[in-house]
Design an enzyme around this catalytic site. Structure first.
Site, PDB file in Angstrom:
ATOM      1  N   HIS A  77      17.024  29.799 -23.032  1.00  7.45           N
ATOM      2  CA  HIS A  77      18.011  28.968 -22.242  1.00  7.45           C
ATOM      3  C   HIS A  77      18.620  29.775 -21.084  1.00  7.45           C
ATOM      4  O   HIS A  77      19.018  30.809 -21.351  1.00  7.45           O
ATOM      5  CB  HIS A  77      19.285  28.233 -22.999  1.00  7.45           C
ATOM      6  CG  HIS A  77      18.871  27.249 -23.707  1.00  7.45           C
ATOM      7  ND1 HIS A  77      19.767  26.483 -24.285  1.00  7.45           N
ATOM      8  CD2 HIS A  77      17.662  26.748 -24.253  1.00  7.45           C
ATOM      9  CE1 HIS A  77      19.228  25.481 -25.127  1.00  7.45           C
ATOM     10  NE2 HIS A  77      17.992  25.738 -24.856  1.00  7.45           N
ATOM     11  N   TYR A 206      29.017  22.283 -22.587  1.00  7.92           N
ATOM     12  CA  TYR A 206      30.533  22.688 -22.869  1.00  7.92           C
ATOM     13  C   TYR A 206      31.239  21.610 -22.179  1.00  7.92           C
ATOM     14  O   TYR A 206      31.151  21.607 -20.853  1.00  7.92           O
ATOM     15  CB  TYR A 206      30.818  23.945 -22.623  1.00  7.92           C
ATOM     16  CG  TYR A 206      30.319  24.957 -23.691  1.00  7.92           C
ATOM     17  CD1 TYR A 206      29.154  25.489 -23.366  1.00  7.92           C
ATOM     18  CD2 TYR A 206      31.225  25.374 -24.703  1.00  7.92           C
ATOM     19  CE1 TYR A 206      28.648  26.503 -24.287  1.00  7.92           C
ATOM     20  CE2 TYR A 206      30.782  26.329 -25.650  1.00  7.92           C
ATOM     21  CZ  TYR A 206      29.423  26.885 -25.313  1.00  7.92           C
ATOM     22  OH  TYR A 206      28.736  28.025 -26.150  1.00  7.92           O
ATOM     23  N   PRO A 298      34.374  29.829 -32.309  1.00  7.58           N
ATOM     24  CA  PRO A 298      33.124  29.569 -32.216  1.00  7.58           C
ATOM     25  C   PRO A 298      32.580  29.156 -30.835  1.00  7.58           C
ATOM     26  O   PRO A 298      31.534  29.277 -30.401  1.00  7.58           O
ATOM     27  CB  PRO A 298      32.480  28.528 -32.953  1.00  7.58           C
ATOM     28  CG  PRO A 298      33.911  27.657 -33.127  1.00  7.58           C
ATOM     29  CD  PRO A 298      34.796  28.591 -33.287  1.00  7.58           C
ATOM     30  N   LYS A 302      29.837  34.072 -30.324  1.00  8.06           N
ATOM     31  CA  LYS A 302      29.872  35.468 -30.547  1.00  8.06           C
ATOM     32  C   LYS A 302      29.691  35.834 -31.857  1.00  8.06           C
ATOM     33  O   LYS A 302      29.050  37.116 -32.236  1.00  8.06           O
ATOM     34  CB  LYS A 302      30.956  36.168 -29.681  1.00  8.06           C
ATOM     35  CG  LYS A 302      31.211  36.249 -28.298  1.00  8.06           C
ATOM     36  CD  LYS A 302      30.036  36.970 -27.695  1.00  8.06           C
ATOM     37  CE  LYS A 302      30.005  36.657 -26.159  1.00  8.06           C
ATOM     38  NZ  LYS A 302      28.607  36.699 -25.700  1.00  8.06           N
ATOM     39  N   TYR A 390      28.858  35.653 -21.328  1.00  6.94           N
ATOM     40  CA  TYR A 390      28.064  34.957 -22.566  1.00  6.94           C
ATOM     41  C   TYR A 390      26.825  35.480 -22.932  1.00  6.94           C
ATOM     42  O   TYR A 390      26.625  35.470 -24.082  1.00  6.94           O
ATOM     43  CB  TYR A 390      27.885  33.544 -21.669  1.00  6.94           C
ATOM     44  CG  TYR A 390      27.610  32.570 -22.890  1.00  6.94           C
ATOM     45  CD1 TYR A 390      28.858  31.547 -23.210  1.00  6.94           C
ATOM     46  CD2 TYR A 390      26.352  32.185 -23.518  1.00  6.94           C
ATOM     47  CE1 TYR A 390      28.470  30.458 -24.070  1.00  6.94           C
ATOM     48  CE2 TYR A 390      26.196  31.390 -24.464  1.00  6.94           C
ATOM     49  CZ  TYR A 390      27.067  30.420 -24.679  1.00  6.94           C
ATOM     50  OH  TYR A 390      26.845  29.475 -25.711  1.00  6.94           O
TER      51      TYR A 390
HETATM   52  C1  PHB Z   1      25.578  25.937 -32.104  1.00  3.47           C
HETATM   53  O1  PHB Z   1      24.492  25.591 -31.700  1.00  3.47           O
HETATM   54  O2  PHB Z   1      25.875  25.634 -33.261  1.00  3.47           O
HETATM   55  C2  PHB Z   1      26.692  26.579 -31.030  1.00  3.47           C
HETATM   56  C3  PHB Z   1      26.252  26.723 -29.864  1.00  3.47           C
HETATM   57  C4  PHB Z   1      27.257  27.335 -29.099  1.00  3.47           C
HETATM   58  C5  PHB Z   1      28.791  27.434 -29.569  1.00  3.47           C
HETATM   59  C6  PHB Z   1      28.868  27.380 -30.928  1.00  3.47           C
HETATM   60  C7  PHB Z   1      27.933  26.819 -31.748  1.00  3.47           C
HETATM   61  O3  PHB Z   1      29.538  27.917 -28.776  1.00  3.47           O
END
Ligand code: PHB
Ligand code: APR
Length: 396
Positions: A77, A206, A298, A302, A390
């Site tokens: 990505h 997000y 989460p 990280k 990120y």
């Molecule tokens: C996930 O795909 O489980 C995932 C992706 C991004 C995050 C946390 C979890 O910030």
């Protein structure tokens, strides 16, 4: 039956990504290790965890012979979306960071690849152990003791790696006076689902909505992973599958009609959110790595990447010790890791506070968060700051 005794160079407690990856890196250096794990092999493989690999983690997997399935099945990505006030805004990682990106590949896939490598190496990995304890790590010959199917075992080691996660025994075994623990709890959790549904966006979303945070992610071209902010002790039983989809659609859907595709819910769960750092990450000959030493919320994706970075640093230090008799890298282990850990803590905390409403969130806070998202999605400087954090710090 007496105590079964054995000897190894590095005793590894815990077969999550940290312990397994450490065993793999040590094997490549010709260093012996023994790994013990309280849970079963099936449990370790099947538990659903995060899925975002930084470039540094991907590179390390490729460079150490673990990249074959990752190259085929991993989804690269080049950016993510931030969604607020009914619109999605793309942050272009590749363009902002000189070509760096993230790869979607489930933590349990990483674990499967590591277990296969461990089996191929013929080195020991024992599941289903009980009553694990670590002793004598202030001296030269630390020992790990445990029981398995009624038999008592003792492994004498040169070093012990505490890779036993946030609820393990290694961190609490270190005398409290020798360890500083810095901690923060958040007044919310995530309700997460895994669904048999084709992802309707190529990249992660997000979202901050008036009803709270939501995240759109994926595991494969056929499986979507979604989360939304809930109470830290949210009762899953209160949520029908339909109510979960309605909540996700309300928070993630945008004015242009975009929304997540629905499908059968394969798994669901609630996770709490915490930040924790234990300092230093070493006491005598006991070294902490991964979730045993630090926990991040989460939101910044990280956790797994930090665990891998720790054990890479530890394996380099152990290799210098065994190859050249040098202890300086072992002595520098904690400081070298903690700089990266605190940088990730800062970023994870910032992403979390920008995107969650919390129970006590006021109208003022929400408007300030919207202003921040507006800034982050319109200023190139702010976007670059998000992007470079990120995709992650390069591993030295
Ligand atoms: C996930 O795909 O489980 C995932 C992706 C991004 C995050 C946390 C979890 O910030
Ligand atoms: N003895 C042996 N093993 C133990 C013990 C013990 N006393 N206590 C816990 N374990 C095992 C757990 O069952 C688990 O398999 O240690 C392992 C720790 O693995 P993780 O929790 O996955 O932690 P880590 O390897 O540091 O990986 C960090 O995992 O939690 C996610 O999001 C986090 O992605 C991050 C990553």
């Amino acid at each position: 039956m007496g105590m079964m005794r054995s000897r190894t160079q590095v005793g590894i407690v815990g077969a999550g990504p940290a312990g397994l990856f450490l065993g793999h890196l040590l094997a490549l250096e010709g260093i012996d290790s023994a790994i013990i794990e309280t849970r079963s092999r099936e449990h370790v493989i099947e538990r659903v965890r995060a899925g975002v690999l930084e470039q540094g983690t991907v590179d390390l997997m490729n460079d150490t012979g673990l990249g074959e399935r990752l190259r085929r099945e991993g989804l690269r990505h080049g950016g993510v979306y931030l969604s607020f006030l009914g619109r999605r805004h793309r942050i272009d990682f590749e363009e902002l960071t000189g070509g760096r990106a993230i790869t979607i590949y489930g933590q349990n896939e990483v674990v499967k690849d590591l277990i296969a490598a461990r089996s191929a190496s013929g080195r020991p990995l024992d599941y289903g152990v009980e009553d694990v304890s670590v002793a004598d790590f202030e001296g030269l010959r630390p020992r790990i003791r445990y029981r398995r199917e009624g038999q008592e075992y003792e492994i004498t080691c040169d070093f012990v790696a505490g890779c036993d996660g946030s609820h393990g025994i290694c961190r609490p075994t270190i005398p409290a006076a020798r360890l500083a623990v810095y901690e923060r709890e958040y007044p919310f959790g995530w309700l997460g689902i895994l669904a048999r549904a084709a992802p309707s966006s190529q990249e992660l979303v997000y979202a901050l909505h008036e009803r709270g945070f939501a995240l759109f992610s994926m595991r494969s071209p056929a499986v979507t992973r979604l989360y939304f902010e809930c109470a830290p002790d949210e009762d899953l039983g209160r949520w029908t599958d339909e109510a979960i989809w309605d909540e996700l659609t309300a928070r993630l859907g945008t004015a242009d009609g975009w929304r997540p595709n629905r499908g059968e819910i394969l798994q669901k769960g609630v996770t709490g959110m915490r930040s924790l750092v234990a300092e230093p990450m070493r006491h005598g000959r006991l070294f902490l790595a991964g979730d045993a030493a630090h926990i991040v919320p989460p939101t910044g994706a990280k956790g797994l990447n930090l665990a891998v970075a720790d054990v890479r640093t530890l394996s380099q230090a152990l290799a210098a010790y065994y190859r050249e008799g040098r202890a300086d890298l072992l002595d520098g282990y904690s400081d070298r890791c903690l700089r990266r850990v605190w940088r990730a803590q800062r970023f994870s905390w910032w992403m979390t506070s920008m995107l969650h409403r919390g129970a006590g969130g006021s109208g003022f806070d929400y408007r300030r968060q919207i202003a921040e998202l507006d800034y982050v999605t319109s200023s190139r400087a702010a976007m670059t700051s998000l992007a470079e954090n990120y995709v992650g710090m390069a591993l030295e």
